[in-house]
Motif scaffolding. Structure first.
Motif, PDB file in Angstrom:
ATOM      1  N   SER A  17       0.802  -1.225   0.000  1.00 13.06           N
ATOM      2  CA  SER A  17       0.000   0.000   0.000  1.00 13.06           C
ATOM      3  C   SER A  17       0.833   1.273   0.000  1.00 13.06           C
ATOM      4  CB  SER A  17      -0.939   0.002   1.208  1.00 13.06           C
ATOM      5  OG  SER A  17      -0.203  -0.096   2.420  1.00 13.06           O
ATOM      6  N   SER A  18       1.984   1.252   0.656  1.00 13.78           N
ATOM      7  CA  SER A  18       2.793   2.470   0.746  1.00 13.78           C
ATOM      8  C   SER A  18       3.222   2.960  -0.640  1.00 13.78           C
ATOM      9  CB  SER A  18       4.030   2.219   1.610  1.00 13.78           C
ATOM     10  OG  SER A  18       4.842   3.381   1.667  1.00 13.78           O
ATOM     11  N   ASP A  19       3.881   2.092  -1.394  1.00 10.76           N
ATOM     12  CA  ASP A  19       4.299   2.470  -2.748  1.00 10.76           C
ATOM     13  C   ASP A  19       3.101   2.627  -3.671  1.00 10.76           C
ATOM     14  OD1 ASP A  19       6.831   2.209  -1.729  1.00 10.76           O
ATOM     15  OD2 ASP A  19       7.608   1.082  -3.429  1.00 10.76           O
TER      16      ASP A  19
END
Length: 280
Positions: free
Chosen positions: A40-42
């Motif tokens: 989810s971060s990237d």
């Protein structure tokens, strides 16, 4: 195609560049690949950059077009993240469908409705509002509900294709053959299958909700298609039956969709693959 996936996976900046280019199917598939592989971060980082030009162009771009593009990217990423977390295509398809439907509904409200814009686009494509083709197509979108349902249906189909391409890239780079195994094993949980079938049947009896019925049934139809792929591969029938199935989907979508959804419902109930293995 492999070179595109390798280029995107080298850095977040390269993935952002590919999404900003705005190539249909390719750009959202890159976003799906990032979400599937890096989480989810990237994924949210690339998504933010992907939709930034759409937000910046709000004064020069119609709310409908901007909303459709944003919904497409968000739906693809939602499906990718759910697939990464659950490793279940059934839940990924449901999540993608729900997010896409909500996005289209919000877009419709923000744009003040989509029926007029859709009708105008149909008339321009058909060469004028008075042509038989335009009149026939306009009858298919006699209400705002039909128009939003149609756009949602198209959005879901295109988002699923992008997610499939992203997952195929991931399989190609890191897990050869993994996508085929996943799709052959796709089986909808019985409560979801039953709910999807009930919604589809309900929408069929109301002409204004026909496209929404297609949206509700789409995960079921994909499950049915995957079951046919598994059966063809198991029996060694070659590509002929699959080609015939896809051609029929184009020329007689409704009857075949009903068959595929029914097949998926039966599979959810009795697990055809497991029974087949037990009988070997």
């Amino acid at each position: 195609m492999r070179a595109i996936a390798e280029f995107a996976m080298r850095s977040r900046v390269r993935a952002v560049i590919l999404t900003l280019v705005g190539i249909p199917l390719i750009s959202p598939a890159v976003l799906a690949l990032v979400g599937l592989r890096r989480g989810s971060s990237d994924g949210l980082f690339v998504l933010a950059w992907a939709i930034l030009p759409l937000v910046a162009a709000a004064g020069y771009m119609s709310p409908l077009m901007a909303g459709l593009a944003i919904t497409h990217f968000v739906g693809v990423l939602a499906g990718a993240l759910v697939l990464r977390a659950t490793r279940a295509w059934s839940w990924a398809l449901v999540a993608l469908t729900i997010v896409s439907a909500l996005g289209i509904l919000v877009t419709s409200q923000a744009a003040g409705g989509v029926l007029e814009t859709l009708t105008q686009a149909i008339n321009e494509a058909a060469g004028g509002a008075d042509t038989p083709e335009a009149q026939q197509l306009s009858q298919a979108f006699a209400s705002e509900v039909q128009a939003t349902g149609y756009l949602t249906w198209v959005s879901v189909i295109s988002a699923v294709l992008a997610l499939l391409l992203g997952r195929w890239w991931q399989s190609l780079l890191y897990n050869p053959g993994g996508l085929q195994q996943e799709m052959h094993a796709l089986r909808m949980p019985l409560p979801l299958a039953a709910a999807g079938m009930l919604l589809w049947v309900y929408c069929l009896v109301n002409e204004h909700f026909v496209f929404w019925g297609a949206v509700a049934a789409f995960p079921m139809m994909v499950a049915g298609i995957c079951l046919v792929h598994w059966l063809v591969a198991r029996k060694g029938w070659g590509r002929g039956p699959l080609i015939a199935m896809y051609i029929t989907l184009v020329i007689a979508a409704l009857p075949l969709a009903g068959f595929l959804c029914g097949l998926a419902l039966i599979d959810s109930w009795i697990d055809i693959r497991a029974r087949s293995s037990d009988n070997r």
